[in-house]
Design a protein around this motif. Structure first.
Motif, PDB file in Angstrom:
ATOM      1  N   GLN A   1       2.778   2.662   8.976  1.00  0.00           N
ATOM      2  CA  GLN A   1       2.683   1.443   9.787  1.00  0.00           C
ATOM      3  C   GLN A   1       3.311   0.260   9.062  1.00  0.00           C
ATOM      4  O   GLN A   1       4.021  -0.547   9.676  1.00  0.00           O
ATOM      5  CB  GLN A   1       1.220   1.139  10.125  1.00  0.00           C
TER       6      GLN A   1
ATOM      7  N   GLU B   1      -1.265   4.293   6.998  1.00  0.00           N
ATOM      8  CA  GLU B   1      -1.098   2.856   6.759  1.00  0.00           C
ATOM      9  C   GLU B   1       0.291   2.554   6.185  1.00  0.00           C
ATOM     10  O   GLU B   1       0.903   1.548   6.540  1.00  0.00           O
ATOM     11  CB  GLU B   1      -2.185   2.348   5.811  1.00  0.00           C
TER      12      GLU B   1
ATOM     13  N   ARG C   1       6.470  -2.001  10.276  1.00  0.00           N
ATOM     14  CA  ARG C   1       6.445  -3.468  10.371  1.00  0.00           C
ATOM     15  C   ARG C   1       7.548  -4.094   9.514  1.00  0.00           C
ATOM     16  O   ARG C   1       8.193  -5.052   9.934  1.00  0.00           O
ATOM     17  CB  ARG C   1       5.071  -4.001   9.950  1.00  0.00           C
TER      18      ARG C   1
END
Length: 91
Positions: free
Chosen positions: A59, A56, A63
């Protein structure tokens, strides 16, 4: 010399104590194994959570980097638009 009945009773008492101690040792061993199994399970859950959180985080960093790139592009376009507007107004 002890009478035979008392010797047998003493031996039986010693045997009972030894069996009770053995039962205790077995119970303690089972308890340690159960606790170890619980700890092993908890360690596996922690590793799974860590892996998920690491993924996570990767990710989220991707982003964030992508948003930073888009922000720079929008900023560049705004500067270009403002310069174009100034050029038109200066005419």
């Amino acid at each position: 010399m002890m009478p035979t009945g008392k010797t047998v009773d003493a031996a039986l008492d010693g045997l009972r104590q030894a069996i009770a101690a053995l039962d205790n040792a077995v119970d303690m061993r089972f308890e340690r194994e159960r606790e170890r199994g619980e700890m092993d399970g908890e360690v596996r859950r922690i590793h799974t959570d860590r892996s998920r959180l690491a993924q996570e985080l990767d990710q989220a960093e991707f982003r964030a980097n992508r948003l930073e790139e888009v922000n720079r592009e929008v900023s560049r376009r705004l500067v270009t638009a403002m310069e174009t507007i100034r050029a038109v107004l200066d005419r």
